[in-house]
Write an enzyme that holds these catalytic residues in place. Structure first.
Site, PDB file in Angstrom:
ATOM      1  N   ARG A 265      42.845 -21.015  20.944  1.00  0.00           N
ATOM      2  CA  ARG A 265      44.060 -21.760  20.650  1.00  0.00           C
ATOM      3  C   ARG A 265      43.889 -23.166  21.214  1.00  0.00           C
ATOM      4  O   ARG A 265      44.029 -23.396  22.405  1.00  0.00           O
ATOM      5  CB  ARG A 265      45.283 -21.072  21.282  1.00  0.00           C
ATOM      6  CG  ARG A 265      46.520 -21.950  21.277  1.00  0.00           C
ATOM      7  CD  ARG A 265      47.756 -21.225  21.771  1.00  0.00           C
ATOM      8  NE  ARG A 265      47.619 -20.565  23.047  1.00  0.00           N
ATOM      9  CZ  ARG A 265      47.683 -21.164  24.241  1.00  0.00           C
ATOM     10  NH1 ARG A 265      47.824 -22.467  24.328  1.00  0.00           N
ATOM     11  NH2 ARG A 265      47.595 -20.460  25.338  1.00  0.00           N
ATOM     12  N   HIS A 269      50.569 -23.081  23.703  1.00  0.00           N
ATOM     13  CA  HIS A 269      51.110 -21.787  23.269  1.00  0.00           C
ATOM     14  C   HIS A 269      52.326 -22.015  22.375  1.00  0.00           C
ATOM     15  O   HIS A 269      52.443 -21.443  21.297  1.00  0.00           O
ATOM     16  CB  HIS A 269      51.500 -20.946  24.485  1.00  0.00           C
ATOM     17  CG  HIS A 269      52.191 -19.676  24.132  1.00  0.00           C
ATOM     18  ND1 HIS A 269      51.534 -18.607  23.557  1.00  0.00           N
ATOM     19  CD2 HIS A 269      53.490 -19.291  24.244  1.00  0.00           C
ATOM     20  CE1 HIS A 269      52.397 -17.623  23.332  1.00  0.00           C
ATOM     21  NE2 HIS A 269      53.593 -18.022  23.741  1.00  0.00           N
ATOM     22  N   TYR A 278      46.798 -24.819  33.142  1.00  0.00           N
ATOM     23  CA  TYR A 278      46.031 -23.592  33.373  1.00  0.00           C
ATOM     24  C   TYR A 278      44.636 -23.594  32.749  1.00  0.00           C
ATOM     25  O   TYR A 278      43.906 -22.607  32.866  1.00  0.00           O
ATOM     26  CB  TYR A 278      46.814 -22.366  32.888  1.00  0.00           C
ATOM     27  CG  TYR A 278      47.290 -22.440  31.448  1.00  0.00           C
ATOM     28  CD1 TYR A 278      46.449 -22.099  30.388  1.00  0.00           C
ATOM     29  CD2 TYR A 278      48.590 -22.829  31.150  1.00  0.00           C
ATOM     30  CE1 TYR A 278      46.881 -22.154  29.075  1.00  0.00           C
ATOM     31  CE2 TYR A 278      49.041 -22.885  29.829  1.00  0.00           C
ATOM     32  CZ  TYR A 278      48.191 -22.543  28.803  1.00  0.00           C
ATOM     33  OH  TYR A 278      48.627 -22.598  27.492  1.00  0.00           O
TER      34      TYR A 278
END
Length: 369
Positions: A265, A269, A278
């Site tokens: 990805r 998100h 992260y």
């Protein structure tokens, strides 16, 4: 499931051995000629155009959200090869049971960009897909749609038809009980369901290695007696072959199949997420070299069939997509009852309270004008 009864690629790419099906590399060179699907040049060009349309629509959706014209959106950047390969194998009479990150597959099934935009504008009309039968609404609740897919698959088998059901879940969804339950029922009932795990490496901020100690995600099929395969999710040809083979297997009455599409990805998100918190920029850059559109384009250039004016195509797509968004923006408000009236025969007090609160909010909003 009898091992000798499996299609060749499921035997050759046993998930227990952690092999991954790949047909072309990052430079567009064929690395497994025997596995190259028999697609003519026109079909390959059409696949690229559909992938480019999805990417353009996806980028514009993020832009609309950043402009404050649309609510939270789930980007699809980097996962287009999966979506279009699936879409090119779905028949009109097949069922699509999506999660929330399958824009290209929904478009391939005939859902309009306007309907997708309505959904992200919070309009109830955006989930009905009234003009496109056999497409269920997107499922924001993780994994719950898998049971629906298996139930539909059971009905197909009961009626002795040859339709298939396509359903999707993310890597995070494989940790939900719904995932295991659905695969178990699908295995027992031999439901014609093609399960796809879009392993894009992160369940929001949780990396796969923190979520499971399995060697891969495709191996989760073994416990339930299903064929499973790990596929390079950024390789259109590998994904096309996997879907074609899996769908033929399901249609033949042999049962369900699990595909792990190994991808990344590249966006957030959702537009409410900040992936820099992260993961590292170096990781994103490295995966950018594995871009599914770039790989397919390089293949077409190597083969000598690249003849597209990509910039002109993008401009055409932008115009079409923007017109659809404006239509969605101007759509009439849906009846308030659509949100509250169909959950229970007798509306419980808590839902009555929520409805009254929402009516109060709408009244306040109208009075501000």
């Amino acid at each position: 499931m009898i091992q000798n009864d499996l299609p060749a690629i499921f035997r050759d790419y046993n998930p227990i051995e952690n092999k991954m099906l790949q047909v072309i590399d990052n430079e567009g060179h064929v690395v497994d000629q025997d596995r190259m699907p028999a697609l003519d040049d026109e079909t390959i060009i059409e696949a690229y155009k559909q992938m480019l349309f999805e990417r353009t629509a996806d980028e514009m959706a993020v832009s609309y959200q950043r402009q404050g014209r649309m609510y939270t959106y789930t980007p699809n950047l980097g996962q287009e090869a999966i979506h279009i390969a699936a879409g090119m194998n779905i028949r009109d009479d097949d069922w699509l049971v999506p999660s929330f990150r399958e824009l290209g597959t929904l478009l391939s099934k005939g859902v309009s960009p306007k309907e997708m935009f309505l959904f992200y504008l919070g309009n109830e009309q955006g989930g009905s897909f009234k003009h496109r039968p056999r497409v269920l609404p997107m499922s924001i609740s993780i994994g719950t749609q898998l049971h629906h897919a298996v139930g539909i698959g059971y009905s197909i088998r009961y009626q002795k038809k040859d339709n298939a059901v396509f359903t999707f879940v993310g890597d995070g969804g494989t940790s939900e009980g719904d995932f295991s339950e659905a695969l178990n029922f699908a295995g027992v009932w031999k439901a014609p369901v093609v399960f796809t795990i879009q392993n894009n490496q992160y369940a929001i901020s949780v990396p796969v290695n923190v979520q499971t100690s399995s060697v891969n995600l495709a191996v989760k099929s073994v416990a339930f007696g299903l064929p499973g395969i790990k596929v390079d999710g950024n390789d259109f040809f590998a994904m096309y072959l996997a879907y074609k083979t899996a769908t033929e297997y399901a249609r033949s009455g042999k049962g369900a199949v699990l595909i792990e599409a190994f991808t990344y990805r590249r966006g957030a998100h959702t537009t409410s997420d900040d992936p820099s918190k992260y993961r590292k920029k170096e990781e994103e850059t490295l995966w950018g070299l594995n871009d599914p559109l770039l790989r397919l384009k390089r293949y077409m250039e190597v083969k000598g069939v690249w003849n597209l004016d990509e910039e002109k195509l993008r401009e055409t797509y932008k115009s079409q997509i923007d017109a659809q968004f404006v239509e969605a923006e101007k759509a009439k408000a849906y009846p308030l009852g659509d949100v509250f009236d169909y959950m229970y025969t007798d509306m419980p007090d808590e839902l009555k309270r929520q409805k009254a609160e929402y009516e109060q909010f709408l009244s306040w909003k109208e009075n501000r004008r």
